[in-house]
Design a protein around this motif. Structure first.
Motif, PDB file in Angstrom:
ATOM      1  N   PRO A 181       0.838  -1.214   0.000  1.00  0.00           N
ATOM      2  CA  PRO A 181       0.000   0.000   0.000  1.00  0.00           C
ATOM      3  C   PRO A 181       0.865   1.253   0.000  1.00  0.00           C
ATOM      4  CG  PRO A 181      -0.689  -1.557   1.699  1.00  0.00           C
ATOM      5  CD  PRO A 181       0.625  -2.039   1.180  1.00  0.00           C
ATOM      6  N   ALA A 182       0.317   2.355  -0.407  1.00  0.00           N
ATOM      7  CA  ALA A 182       1.050   3.620  -0.439  1.00  0.00           C
ATOM      8  C   ALA A 182       1.528   3.978   0.974  1.00  0.00           C
ATOM      9  CB  ALA A 182       0.148   4.732  -0.994  1.00  0.00           C
ATOM     10  N   GLY A 183       2.770   4.377   1.046  1.00  0.00           N
ATOM     11  CA  GLY A 183       3.342   4.764   2.328  1.00  0.00           C
ATOM     12  C   GLY A 183       3.908   3.606   3.116  1.00  0.00           C
ATOM     13  N   TYR A 184       3.858   2.385   2.548  1.00  0.00           N
ATOM     14  CA  TYR A 184       4.356   1.196   3.243  1.00  0.00           C
ATOM     15  C   TYR A 184       5.308   0.436   2.326  1.00  0.00           C
ATOM     16  CZ  TYR A 184       0.792   1.885   6.815  1.00  0.00           C
ATOM     17  OH  TYR A 184       0.031   2.407   7.830  1.00  0.00           O
ATOM     18  N   THR A 185       6.140  -0.368   2.928  1.00  0.00           N
ATOM     19  CA  THR A 185       7.008  -1.261   2.180  1.00  0.00           C
ATOM     20  C   THR A 185       6.781  -2.688   2.664  1.00  0.00           C
ATOM     21  OG1 THR A 185       9.305  -1.763   1.555  1.00  0.00           O
ATOM     22  CG2 THR A 185       8.936  -1.001   3.783  1.00  0.00           C
ATOM     23  N   PHE A 186       6.847  -3.615   1.727  1.00  0.00           N
ATOM     24  CA  PHE A 186       6.659  -5.030   2.079  1.00  0.00           C
ATOM     25  C   PHE A 186       7.823  -5.505   2.949  1.00  0.00           C
ATOM     26  CE2 PHE A 186       7.412  -9.546   0.794  1.00  0.00           C
ATOM     27  CZ  PHE A 186       6.325 -10.082   1.471  1.00  0.00           C
ATOM     28  N   ASN A 187       7.495  -6.187   4.033  1.00  0.00           N
ATOM     29  CA  ASN A 187       8.515  -6.592   5.005  1.00  0.00           C
ATOM     30  C   ASN A 187       8.541  -8.106   5.213  1.00  0.00           C
ATOM     31  OD1 ASN A 187      10.622  -5.909   6.712  1.00  0.00           O
ATOM     32  ND2 ASN A 187       9.301  -5.802   8.519  1.00  0.00           N
ATOM     33  N   GLY A 188       8.224  -8.861   4.155  1.00  0.00           N
ATOM     34  CA  GLY A 188       8.339 -10.312   4.240  1.00  0.00           C
ATOM     35  C   GLY A 188       7.061 -10.980   4.694  1.00  0.00           C
TER      36      GLY A 188
END
Length: 359
Positions: A181-188
């Motif tokens: 999502p916008a403003g987030y990064t995938f963290n596994g």
């Protein structure tokens, strides 16, 4: 009365005029001593007659004899070993009842594993539920089976199913591509999808993108999704460490944010607005007489972007890479001494002051 007194006086006079004598009657009582019995007629000093011949005592030699019979030494009773304990080990099938093998095993010894079929319908045999290598008591050992084919489900953070997959026991699953999502990064993912041994339910994890101008490489290892040791280096050779002290190279001090060791990692930077990756490859050996070398390779989305090698103390090389449109950074660092990979770093150096710059 007068007559009696007169007789007594006469007798006393006669005795006083007579010489005092003893009557000797010799008697030999044994063969070694001459003993005389003396009958005393009157109390007086003993006078031995000069004409009595005293016979010298005779002696007999007595020789002791010894027996020649052997002396018997009494032996201590033999120590008997304690009786050995034996225990029953029963191997049963998956139902917990059907016997596969029943064995009497000496205490401390190992039971013999019975042969088992590799597959049973849609199940595969993977081992036993107890250790029977050193038997300490009677036991029942049950066979363990797992499904040959396993289901893996990938869900988004809101429990939306993204992908389902069937994999063989022990194989790796393949995760879906993620658009955070916008403003987030995938963290596994919430669990590992490698070497699957059970049905799995995995959920995507996200981290909020920090509002910073840059992030240090040291912090990136803690904050960004990371795949470690992608070259499958052996455990004895693979290590990564952080140096938090001060490293002086070519007269300039560098403090903290220094990664060194032997490692090959992939950092996922998709979803961030990183525009550059900058740093220094540097080395300050604590043993300058040894032959050290330091090699760094950086790949951007699997494309080789930087190669640097230094093999003298107090040396350094700077790098700056463009990260626009890049999703993954692969960092491979090798430290060597006399041509061999170091199992423990013996010098300070590596990637110094590495930073990921943002817009």
């Amino acid at each position: 009365m007068f007559f009696v007194l007169a007789s007594l006086c006469f007798l006393l006079v006669a005795c006083s005029a007579t010489r005092k004598r003893f009557d000797f009657t010799p008697h030999i009582n044994n063969r070694t001593d001459a003993v005389y019995d003396i009958s005393e007629f009157t109390r007086s000093t003993t006078e031995f007659p000069e004409d009595i011949e005293v016979t010298a005592p005779k002696y007999f030699e007595v020789v002791a004899t010894s027996t020649t019979a052997p002396v018997t030494t009494r032996k201590p009773p033999a120590v008997t070993e304690a009786p050995k304990e034996y225990y029953t080990v029963k191997f049963v099938d998956i139902d917990g009842y059907s016997a596969i093998s029943v064995q009497n095993v000496e205490e401390g010894k190992s039971a013999k594993e019975p042969p088992m079929p590799e597959k049973r319908d849609d199940m595969i045999f993977i081992g036993w539920d107890k250790d029977f290598s050193s038997v300490k008591g009677s036991m029942i050992v049950k066979a363990i089976y797992k499904k040959e084919w396993l289901n893996v489900y990938f869900y988004d953070s809101d429990a939306t199913l993204l992908k389902s997959q069937v994999v063989l026991y022990g194989d790796d699953a393949t995760p879906p591509k993620i658009t955070p999502p916008a403003g987030y990064t995938f963290n596994g993912w919430s669990k590992s999808y490698k070497n699957v041994t059970n049905d799995l339910y995995l959920y995507a994890k996200y981290s909020e993108i920090g509002q910073r101008d840059h992030i240090t490489l040291k912090d990136a290892y803690e904050f960004l999704p990371l795949t470690e040791n992608v070259l499958n280096e052996s455990g004895s050779a693979y290590h990564r460490s952080v140096h938090n002290g001060v490293c002086t190279i070519q007269g300039e001090d560098y403090g903290g944010n220094i990664l060194y060791g032997n490692f090959c990692d992939i950092i996922n930077i998709s979803g961030y607005n990183f525009v550059a990756f900058e740093g220094i490859l540097g080395m300050k050996s604590s043993l300058p007489d040894a032959e050290f070398s330091l090699v760094l390779d950086i790949y951007l989305d699997e494309k080789h972007a930087f190669h640097g090698e230094i093999n003298s103390p107090n040396a350094k090389k700077e790098f700056s890479l463009n990260l626009k449109g890049v999703n993954d950074i692969k960092i491979q660092l090798k430290t060597k001494k006399n041509g061999n990979l170091l199992k423990k770093s013996e010098f300070t150096g590596g990637i110094i002051n590495g930073i990921l710059c943002e817009n």
